[in-house]
Write a protein that holds these residues in place. Structure first.
Motif, PDB file in Angstrom:
ATOM      1  N   TRP A  14       0.845  -1.194   0.000  1.00 22.79           N
ATOM      2  CA  TRP A  14       0.000   0.000   0.000  1.00 22.79           C
ATOM      3  C   TRP A  14       0.875   1.237   0.000  1.00 22.79           C
ATOM      4  N   GLN A  16       1.481   5.486  -1.447  1.00 17.30           N
ATOM      5  CA  GLN A  16       0.732   6.734  -1.526  1.00 17.30           C
ATOM      6  C   GLN A  16      -0.041   6.863  -2.833  1.00 17.30           C
ATOM      7  N   ILE A  19      -1.539   0.754  -5.002  1.00 17.70           N
ATOM      8  CA  ILE A  19      -1.571  -0.405  -4.111  1.00 17.70           C
ATOM      9  C   ILE A  19      -1.264  -1.623  -4.967  1.00 17.70           C
ATOM     10  N   ASN A  39      -4.397   4.555  -5.977  1.00 17.62           N
ATOM     11  CA  ASN A  39      -4.710   5.077  -4.644  1.00 17.62           C
ATOM     12  C   ASN A  39      -4.818   6.594  -4.765  1.00 17.62           C
ATOM     13  N   GLU A  43     -11.708   6.268  -1.222  1.00 16.56           N
ATOM     14  CA  GLU A  43     -11.798   5.113  -0.334  1.00 16.56           C
ATOM     15  C   GLU A  43     -12.891   4.138  -0.760  1.00 16.56           C
ATOM     16  N   MET A  64      -0.090  -7.300   4.698  1.00 13.63           N
ATOM     17  CA  MET A  64       0.327  -5.959   4.262  1.00 13.63           C
ATOM     18  C   MET A  64       1.769  -5.738   4.655  1.00 13.63           C
ATOM     19  N   LYS A  80       0.661   5.117   8.957  1.00 19.59           N
ATOM     20  CA  LYS A  80      -0.391   5.138   7.937  1.00 19.59           C
ATOM     21  C   LYS A  80      -0.818   3.718   7.567  1.00 19.59           C
ATOM     22  N   ILE A  81       0.153   2.818   7.461  1.00 16.36           N
ATOM     23  CA  ILE A  81      -0.166   1.426   7.135  1.00 16.36           C
ATOM     24  C   ILE A  81      -0.973   0.792   8.263  1.00 16.36           C
ATOM     25  N   GLU A  83      -3.036   2.329  10.172  1.00 14.38           N
ATOM     26  CA  GLU A  83      -4.397   2.857   9.998  1.00 14.38           C
ATOM     27  C   GLU A  83      -5.131   2.098   8.901  1.00 14.38           C
ATOM     28  N   ARG A  84      -4.437   1.839   7.795  1.00 13.00           N
ATOM     29  CA  ARG A  84      -5.039   1.094   6.688  1.00 13.00           C
ATOM     30  C   ARG A  84      -5.380  -0.330   7.121  1.00 13.00           C
ATOM     31  N   TRP A  87      -8.502  -0.224   9.032  1.00 15.88           N
ATOM     32  CA  TRP A  87      -9.594  -0.021   8.086  1.00 15.88           C
ATOM     33  C   TRP A  87      -9.971  -1.354   7.426  1.00 15.88           C
ATOM     34  N   LEU A  88      -8.951  -2.141   7.033  1.00 13.80           N
ATOM     35  CA  LEU A  88      -9.215  -3.439   6.409  1.00 13.80           C
ATOM     36  C   LEU A  88      -9.932  -4.390   7.365  1.00 13.80           C
TER      37      LEU A  88
END
Length: 163
Positions: A14, A16, A19, A39, A43, A64, A80-81, A83-84, A87-88
């Motif tokens: 993932w 910026q 992906i 990306n 979203e 990831m 950031k990853i 956070e992703r 989210w996943l």
């Protein structure tokens, strides 16, 4: 030591702008590139495409890459990853999400593509897929060698105080 888990896996590199996506067969024998998702901050579009990939591949988990500094510390990119990954877990609560150390995977992918005559400027989408393959290969190798899944399992609501 437990046995190697059977089941397909998806891997995400993932970044910026893109992906990179890779998958493996249910026996974990071969990791291969799938596609690159733009990306661009949409979203909903990312969630829709990932849902389609999850439906198609029926993975037991999503792996990831976790970007760390060479000495192992985590910075803003790792945050950031994380956070992703959270989210996943909300998007796909029935599928495990794991973070695998990805130090140097993009560098290795770039070198491998360069070695076979593919330049990096025009091949960025392919490099992202190759990096996802490297991340998945690493996860599969760890599980085969150690007998346990590699990396860190992310559970919904898990917080990490990475440095």
């Amino acid at each position: 030591m437990s046995e190697f888990r059977t089941g397909a896996r998806l891997a995400l590199d993932w970044g910026q702008a893109r992906i990179g996506v890779a998958a493996c067969d249910p026996r974990g024998t071969l990791a291969y590139p799938v596609e690159t998702i733009a990306n661009v901050g949409d979203e909903r579009a990312i969630a829709k495409r990932l849902a389609e990939l999850v439906a198609e591949y029926e993975p037991i988990e999503i792996v990831m890459g976790l970007p760390r500094h060479l000495k192992g510390a985590e910075g803003a990119s790792a945050a950031k990853i994380r956070e992703r990954a959270q989210w996943l877990t909300r998007q796909f609560p029935s599928i495990g999400v794991r973070l695998i150390d990805e130090r140097l995977t993009t560098v290795m992918a770039t070198r491998q593509l360069h070695d076979v005559g593919r330049g990096s400027r025009k091949q960025r989408a392919i490099i992202d897929q190759a990096a996802a393959v490297a991340i998945l290969d690493h996860a599969l190798t760890v599980e085969r060698n150690v007998g346990e899944p590699g990396g860190e399992l992310i559970l919904e609501g898990t917080q990490h105080g990475g440095a």
